[in-house]
Design a protein around this motif. Sequence first.
Motif, mmCIF file in Angstrom:
data_model
loop_
_atom_site.group_PDB
_atom_site.id
_atom_site.type_symbol
_atom_site.label_atom_id
_atom_site.label_comp_id
_atom_site.label_asym_id
_atom_site.label_seq_id
_atom_site.Cartn_x
_atom_site.Cartn_y
_atom_site.Cartn_z
ATOM 1 N N THR A 90 -30.110 20.133 22.528
ATOM 2 C CA THR A 90 -29.597 19.409 21.614
ATOM 3 C C THR A 90 -28.476 18.874 21.533
ATOM 4 O O THR A 90 -28.378 17.678 21.662
ATOM 5 C CB THR A 90 -30.438 19.247 20.067
ATOM 6 O OG1 THR A 90 -30.079 20.798 19.246
ATOM 7 C CG2 THR A 90 -31.994 19.427 20.130
ATOM 8 N N CYS A 91 -28.151 19.583 22.475
ATOM 9 C CA CYS A 91 -26.113 19.260 22.045
ATOM 10 C C CYS A 91 -26.493 17.628 22.791
ATOM 11 O O CYS A 91 -25.347 17.117 23.022
ATOM 12 C CB CYS A 91 -25.557 20.405 23.508
ATOM 13 S SG CYS A 91 -23.838 19.822 23.938
ATOM 14 N N ALA A 92 -27.289 17.444 24.178
ATOM 15 C CA ALA A 92 -27.710 16.060 25.276
ATOM 16 C C ALA A 92 -27.968 15.232 24.222
ATOM 17 O O ALA A 92 -26.835 14.555 24.379
ATOM 18 C CB ALA A 92 -28.313 16.475 26.050
ATOM 19 N N ILE A 93 -28.433 15.411 23.021
ATOM 20 C CA ILE A 93 -28.383 13.728 21.978
ATOM 21 C C ILE A 93 -27.049 13.475 21.327
ATOM 22 O O ILE A 93 -26.816 13.070 20.503
ATOM 23 C CB ILE A 93 -29.266 14.696 21.211
ATOM 24 C CG1 ILE A 93 -30.990 14.489 21.426
ATOM 25 C CG2 ILE A 93 -29.725 13.933 19.496
ATOM 26 C CD1 ILE A 93 -31.908 15.416 20.706
ATOM 27 N N ASN A 94 -26.095 15.218 21.257
ATOM 28 C CA ASN A 94 -25.256 14.911 20.363
ATOM 29 C C ASN A 94 -23.956 14.486 21.293
ATOM 30 O O ASN A 94 -23.017 13.333 20.901
ATOM 31 C CB ASN A 94 -24.117 16.182 20.520
ATOM 32 C CG ASN A 94 -25.272 17.321 19.099
ATOM 33 O OD1 ASN A 94 -26.275 16.632 18.268
ATOM 34 N ND2 ASN A 94 -24.943 18.986 18.259
ATOM 35 N N ASN A 95 -24.359 14.392 22.695
ATOM 36 C CA ASN A 95 -23.033 14.292 23.473
ATOM 37 C C ASN A 95 -24.265 12.100 23.887
ATOM 38 O O ASN A 95 -23.171 11.632 23.319
ATOM 39 C CB ASN A 95 -23.663 14.990 25.127
ATOM 40 C CG ASN A 95 -22.778 16.194 24.934
ATOM 41 O OD1 ASN A 95 -22.255 16.457 24.172
ATOM 42 N ND2 ASN A 95 -23.017 16.756 26.228
ATOM 43 N N SER A 113 -36.330 25.377 23.408
ATOM 44 C CA SER A 113 -37.509 26.588 23.314
ATOM 45 C C SER A 113 -38.061 26.975 22.388
ATOM 46 O O SER A 113 -39.454 27.744 22.625
ATOM 47 C CB SER A 113 -37.460 27.061 24.675
ATOM 48 O OG SER A 113 -36.336 27.270 24.899
ATOM 49 N N VAL A 114 -36.826 27.146 21.449
ATOM 50 C CA VAL A 114 -37.080 28.362 20.221
ATOM 51 C C VAL A 114 -36.855 27.731 19.675
ATOM 52 O O VAL A 114 -37.904 27.994 18.779
ATOM 53 C CB VAL A 114 -35.821 29.050 20.707
ATOM 54 C CG1 VAL A 114 -35.740 30.345 19.624
ATOM 55 C CG2 VAL A 114 -35.980 30.202 22.406
ATOM 56 N N SER A 115 -36.295 27.273 19.151
ATOM 57 C CA SER A 115 -35.841 26.909 17.623
ATOM 58 C C SER A 115 -36.346 25.450 17.016
ATOM 59 O O SER A 115 -36.831 25.940 15.664
ATOM 60 C CB SER A 115 -34.197 26.380 17.216
ATOM 61 O OG SER A 115 -33.986 25.189 17.477
ATOM 62 N N VAL A 116 -35.837 24.311 17.833
ATOM 63 C CA VAL A 116 -36.774 23.360 17.193
ATOM 64 C C VAL A 116 -38.768 23.694 17.261
ATOM 65 O O VAL A 116 -39.139 22.985 16.555
ATOM 66 C CB VAL A 116 -37.247 22.048 18.362
ATOM 67 C CG1 VAL A 116 -37.300 21.325 17.824
ATOM 68 C CG2 VAL A 116 -35.216 22.015 18.091
ATOM 69 N N VAL A 117 -38.860 24.413 18.020
ATOM 70 C CA VAL A 117 -40.425 24.895 18.565
ATOM 71 C C VAL A 117 -40.827 25.636 16.739
ATOM 72 O O VAL A 117 -41.656 25.051 16.693
ATOM 73 C CB VAL A 117 -40.957 25.497 19.425
ATOM 74 C CG1 VAL A 117 -42.179 26.034 19.003
ATOM 75 C CG2 VAL A 117 -40.964 24.634 21.177
ATOM 76 N N HIS A 120 -31.926 25.988 12.996
ATOM 77 C CA HIS A 120 -30.749 25.064 12.493
ATOM 78 C C HIS A 120 -30.666 24.058 12.960
ATOM 79 O O HIS A 120 -28.524 23.530 12.418
ATOM 80 C CB HIS A 120 -29.403 26.302 12.283
ATOM 81 C CG HIS A 120 -29.750 27.294 12.387
ATOM 82 N ND1 HIS A 120 -29.703 27.880 11.006
ATOM 83 C CD2 HIS A 120 -30.063 29.338 12.203
ATOM 84 C CE1 HIS A 120 -30.144 29.436 10.674
ATOM 85 N NE2 HIS A 120 -30.529 29.761 11.506
ATOM 86 N N GLU A 121 -31.436 23.475 13.134
ATOM 87 C CA GLU A 121 -30.909 21.773 13.137
ATOM 88 C C GLU A 121 -30.991 20.704 12.354
ATOM 89 O O GLU A 121 -31.904 21.361 11.174
ATOM 90 C CB GLU A 121 -32.080 21.480 14.407
ATOM 91 C CG GLU A 121 -32.159 22.352 15.911
ATOM 92 C CD GLU A 121 -30.818 21.514 16.028
ATOM 93 O OE1 GLU A 121 -29.831 20.586 15.720
ATOM 94 O OE2 GLU A 121 -29.969 22.401 17.260
ATOM 95 N N THR A 122 -30.549 19.531 12.560
ATOM 96 C CA THR A 122 -31.041 19.019 11.212
ATOM 97 C C THR A 122 -32.550 17.951 11.242
ATOM 98 O O THR A 122 -33.037 18.202 12.039
ATOM 99 C CB THR A 122 -29.703 17.343 12.034
ATOM 100 O OG1 THR A 122 -30.337 16.852 12.760
ATOM 101 C CG2 THR A 122 -28.238 17.912 11.294
ATOM 102 N N PRO A 123 -32.677 17.689 10.104
ATOM 103 C CA PRO A 123 -33.803 16.854 9.850
ATOM 104 C C PRO A 123 -34.204 15.713 10.746
ATOM 105 O O PRO A 123 -35.915 15.553 11.097
ATOM 106 C CB PRO A 123 -34.436 16.575 8.150
ATOM 107 C CG PRO A 123 -33.249 17.865 7.528
ATOM 108 C CD PRO A 123 -31.659 17.340 9.358
#
Length: 443
Positions: free
Chosen positions: A167-172, A49-53, A72-75
């Motif tokens: 995005t921890c859900a995607i990492n999991n 809701s903040v960083s990716v947007v 600070h997420e990956t491309p």
Amino acid sequence: MCSGWLLALGGMLSPILWVIFLEYFETAVLPSGDLSLPTFWGSNAGVLSVSVVEGLALLDLGVSPYSGAIFHETPLIIYLFHFLIEYAELVFMITDVLTAVALYLAIQDFNKVVFKKQKLLIELDKYAPDVAELIQTPMEMHYIPLKVALFYLLNPYTVMSCVAKSTCAINNSVIAFFILATIKGSAFLSAVFLALATYQSLYPLTLFAPALLYLLQRQFIPVKLKSKSFWLYTMQYASLYLCSLVVIICLSFFLLNSWDFIPSVYGFILSVPDLTPNIGLFWYFFAEMFEHFSLFFVCVFQINVFFYTIPLAIKLKEHPVFFLFVQLAIISIFKSYPTVGDVALYMAFLPVWSHLYRFLRNIFILSCVLIFCSFLFPVLWHLWIYAGSANSNFYYAITLTFNIGQILLVSDYFYAFLRREYYLTHGLHLTRQDGTEAMLVLK
């Protein structure tokens, strides 16, 4: 058939819980205007809701998403949501269901391996004669995969992480598929998913050791430093892993035509510049520290995640899946920006070790500690940020208690595992040389 229906039910209940939490989030949280509130749900390094947007907005303007101070997420993550931003809620729900299915299939295969190994050791008389009650039966093991899947799907930590759109859900999910590929014995897929997990959050690098040990077991290759087959297979797996990681990083470069993501993603994880409160151990410590000491203590704190890998690999080389479980817990506790989603992943494995319950010493107390801390996180946050009747010391105290509880929980399981393994080979009824009853003490 029953397991399939229950897994489907869990998959349906999880979105329902998600919607309930979302309604609360929109009505009770968003009106406050404080977007930093869900830091105990998902870290500030991974809240969509903040960083990716912000990253998506910069990307749409033709500016590097890493030119700001929040993203600070990956491309690959930003390009994934560039196409799926309208379906973000659905993406996170599907991701959690896929994680649960992958864990279900992985533990199902693992139980088959455990049962075959157990049967072989019984036939070879490797177990003591009086340990029949410690042997796992097919009936006991039958529902463990389903329990693991439901433990993950219906865990409040999973639901809160999903609501926060962390995005921890995607990492999991990536880690779950890495575990599935490893237990299936596919070295190539295991290396690819491990490279993806490392690319996402760096710390899964430590899962290389348990994966390698398990794959060596599958190939019946002894773990001996003088063995050529051991080094040959290790080099093959390491090469697959490194090549996959290089390909993924190069793909990220071609997507952005820039290497800006490396310091912004991995430098951010390692140097810990953002001290926004979360459920980790870093933020308060470095907020109170003098600047000229920070580099030394950042190194000391970061070493914790990697330091235990080698001694655990030596001690648990015959039990790589338990080693994997312990390593996941260590990552969850000692990473720089942890989330409740990280806790949910390793806790999903607790039903796998249900046969250890009789040897656990403090499970009731530790369970109460973790539950009470989970309830106190939002309470103390509200008292600190809104009511003004508390301060950061209160919030960090509960954070410290929560992490100590996790450390003691993992230590308790480790103790119980070693104790059961000792009893299996030496018998339940231990005696001294003079014939009196002996007590087992692990040092």
